[in-house]
Design a protein around this motif. Structure first.
Motif, PDB file in Angstrom:
ATOM      1  N   SER A 138      -3.611   3.331 -13.747  1.00  0.00           N
ATOM      2  CA  SER A 138      -3.973   4.591 -13.100  1.00  0.00           C
ATOM      3  C   SER A 138      -4.356   4.383 -11.636  1.00  0.00           C
ATOM      4  O   SER A 138      -4.298   5.308 -10.835  1.00  0.00           O
ATOM      5  CB  SER A 138      -5.120   5.277 -13.840  1.00  0.00           C
ATOM      6  OG  SER A 138      -6.248   4.424 -13.881  1.00  0.00           O
ATOM      7  N   THR A 139      -4.746   3.156 -11.288  1.00  0.00           N
ATOM      8  CA  THR A 139      -5.137   2.837  -9.913  1.00  0.00           C
ATOM      9  C   THR A 139      -4.507   1.511  -9.506  1.00  0.00           C
ATOM     10  O   THR A 139      -4.511   0.557 -10.281  1.00  0.00           O
ATOM     11  CB  THR A 139      -6.669   2.718  -9.782  1.00  0.00           C
ATOM     12  OG1 THR A 139      -7.260   3.964 -10.152  1.00  0.00           O
ATOM     13  CG2 THR A 139      -7.087   2.368  -8.362  1.00  0.00           C
ATOM     14  N   VAL A 140      -3.970   1.479  -8.301  1.00  0.00           N
ATOM     15  CA  VAL A 140      -3.443   0.252  -7.714  1.00  0.00           C
ATOM     16  C   VAL A 140      -4.017   0.153  -6.311  1.00  0.00           C
ATOM     17  O   VAL A 140      -4.057   1.144  -5.576  1.00  0.00           O
ATOM     18  CB  VAL A 140      -1.900   0.253  -7.662  1.00  0.00           C
ATOM     19  CG1 VAL A 140      -1.373  -0.974  -6.931  1.00  0.00           C
ATOM     20  CG2 VAL A 140      -1.317   0.324  -9.066  1.00  0.00           C
ATOM     21  N   LEU A 141      -4.458  -1.029  -5.944  1.00  0.00           N
ATOM     22  CA  LEU A 141      -5.007  -1.263  -4.616  1.00  0.00           C
ATOM     23  C   LEU A 141      -3.965  -1.937  -3.727  1.00  0.00           C
ATOM     24  O   LEU A 141      -2.945  -2.437  -4.211  1.00  0.00           O
ATOM     25  CB  LEU A 141      -6.247  -2.155  -4.709  1.00  0.00           C
ATOM     26  CG  LEU A 141      -7.386  -1.631  -5.572  1.00  0.00           C
ATOM     27  CD1 LEU A 141      -8.533  -2.644  -5.614  1.00  0.00           C
ATOM     28  CD2 LEU A 141      -7.874  -0.282  -5.100  1.00  0.00           C
ATOM     29  N   ALA A 142      -4.248  -1.970  -2.456  1.00  0.00           N
ATOM     30  CA  ALA A 142      -3.444  -2.718  -1.487  1.00  0.00           C
ATOM     31  C   ALA A 142      -4.393  -3.202  -0.411  1.00  0.00           C
ATOM     32  O   ALA A 142      -5.329  -2.478  -0.038  1.00  0.00           O
ATOM     33  CB  ALA A 142      -2.350  -1.847  -0.886  1.00  0.00           C
ATOM     34  N   ILE A 143      -4.180  -4.416   0.071  1.00  0.00           N
ATOM     35  CA  ILE A 143      -5.023  -4.939   1.144  1.00  0.00           C
ATOM     36  C   ILE A 143      -4.154  -5.304   2.336  1.00  0.00           C
ATOM     37  O   ILE A 143      -3.012  -5.725   2.186  1.00  0.00           O
ATOM     38  CB  ILE A 143      -5.857  -6.157   0.690  1.00  0.00           C
ATOM     39  CG1 ILE A 143      -4.975  -7.279   0.135  1.00  0.00           C
ATOM     40  CG2 ILE A 143      -6.904  -5.741  -0.322  1.00  0.00           C
ATOM     41  CD1 ILE A 143      -5.734  -8.565  -0.206  1.00  0.00           C
ATOM     42  N   THR A 144      -4.722  -5.100   3.502  1.00  0.00           N
ATOM     43  CA  THR A 144      -4.040  -5.491   4.727  1.00  0.00           C
ATOM     44  C   THR A 144      -5.078  -5.758   5.801  1.00  0.00           C
ATOM     45  O   THR A 144      -6.228  -5.331   5.685  1.00  0.00           O
ATOM     46  CB  THR A 144      -3.019  -4.417   5.182  1.00  0.00           C
ATOM     47  OG1 THR A 144      -2.211  -4.947   6.227  1.00  0.00           O
ATOM     48  CG2 THR A 144      -3.703  -3.144   5.655  1.00  0.00           C
ATOM     49  N   ARG A 145      -4.657  -6.458   6.815  1.00  0.00           N
ATOM     50  CA  ARG A 145      -5.545  -6.729   7.941  1.00  0.00           C
ATOM     51  C   ARG A 145      -5.629  -5.482   8.824  1.00  0.00           C
ATOM     52  O   ARG A 145      -4.650  -4.734   8.954  1.00  0.00           O
ATOM     53  CB  ARG A 145      -5.003  -7.904   8.750  1.00  0.00           C
ATOM     54  CG  ARG A 145      -4.836  -9.208   7.976  1.00  0.00           C
ATOM     55  CD  ARG A 145      -6.083 -10.043   7.948  1.00  0.00           C
ATOM     56  NE  ARG A 145      -6.455 -10.533   9.255  1.00  0.00           N
ATOM     57  CZ  ARG A 145      -6.139 -11.737   9.718  1.00  0.00           C
ATOM     58  NH1 ARG A 145      -5.446 -12.586   8.985  1.00  0.00           N
ATOM     59  NH2 ARG A 145      -6.526 -12.098  10.926  1.00  0.00           N
ATOM     60  N   PRO A 146      -6.772  -5.243   9.479  1.00  0.00           N
ATOM     61  CA  PRO A 146      -6.918  -4.059  10.333  1.00  0.00           C
ATOM     62  C   PRO A 146      -5.937  -4.004  11.495  1.00  0.00           C
ATOM     63  O   PRO A 146      -5.653  -2.916  12.007  1.00  0.00           O
ATOM     64  CB  PRO A 146      -8.367  -4.165  10.845  1.00  0.00           C
ATOM     65  CG  PRO A 146      -9.076  -4.981   9.822  1.00  0.00           C
ATOM     66  CD  PRO A 146      -8.044  -5.962   9.316  1.00  0.00           C
ATOM     67  N   ASP A 147      -5.394  -5.145  11.913  1.00  0.00           N
ATOM     68  CA  ASP A 147      -4.442  -5.142  13.025  1.00  0.00           C
ATOM     69  C   ASP A 147      -2.982  -5.047  12.563  1.00  0.00           C
ATOM     70  O   ASP A 147      -2.069  -5.077  13.381  1.00  0.00           O
ATOM     71  CB  ASP A 147      -4.638  -6.368  13.915  1.00  0.00           C
ATOM     72  CG  ASP A 147      -4.532  -7.686  13.166  1.00  0.00           C
ATOM     73  OD1 ASP A 147      -4.684  -7.700  11.931  1.00  0.00           O
ATOM     74  OD2 ASP A 147      -4.301  -8.722  13.830  1.00  0.00           O
TER      75      ASP A 147
END
Length: 195
Positions: free
Chosen positions: A125-134
């Protein structure tokens, strides 16, 4: 093994034959800048990484990071898939393309299909994603797919801040995938809806 197909792409398990591609991808400027060194510097090390990292996750969990192959000519353009990380409370989606294939919409197409798979096949029901602010390009892509920013902070063990985005499946949303003998495929109705 094929996992997903879109109009232009096939997402499949990596094989040992993909090792030269892995070396190139993991040494691309974008990977080094936004993801970091994985200690894979030769074709032999890439074969080992495929076996013990990429394929092992798929075998253990039933999902992982998949090779993204262009259907028209079989060219490997990148990777996309789902990752279980100890430092995150939910599974996250990740993707990376070789620079020469960026800007053609492949990352968005593969990630959208992966999110549909996560909900319709895996029941997430939920999937996350991560990335750098730049990483502005990645931030735009995630927002275009309906992910919203939850927080920006260093994750466990990281010296740098990461933006954590979340995607929530709407149970009433129409199905986007159909199962075929070749794996899951984006349905014609979903393609029409995307416009």
């Amino acid at each position: 093994m094929k996992v997903l197909q879109t109009d232009r792409l096939t997402l499949r398990w990596f094989t040992a034959e993909d090792a030269p591609f892995i070396v190139e991808l993991l040494h691309s400027d974008g990977w080094q800048r936004f993801i970091g060194d994985r200690g894979v510097h030769s074709v032999a090390e890439a074969r080992d990484w495929i076996t013990h990292h990429l394929r092992a996750a798929c075998e253990r969990q039933g999902f992982g990071q998949w090779a993204v192959e262009r259907r028209a000519d079989g060219a490997l353009v990148g990777l996309c898939g789902l990752v279980r990380r100890d430092k995150l409370p939910a599974i996250d989606v990740g993707y990376a393309l070789l620079p020469r294939f960026e800007g053609a919409g492949y990352a968005r197409e593969a990630t959208a299909a992966t999110l549909a798979y996560s909900a319709e096949v895996l029941g997430l029901s939920t999937v996350l994603a991560i990335t750098r602010p730049d990483n502005e390009r990645s931030i735009r892509l995630l927002r275009s797919l309906g992910l919203h920013l939850e927080r920006c902070e260093p994750l466990a063990g990281d010296a740098h801040a990461s933006m954590v985005f979340a995607w929530h499946h709407t149970p009433s949303a129409p199905a986007q995938l159909v199962q075929t003998p070749q794996g899951w495929r984006i349905s014609a109705r979903a393609r029409e809806h995307r416009g």
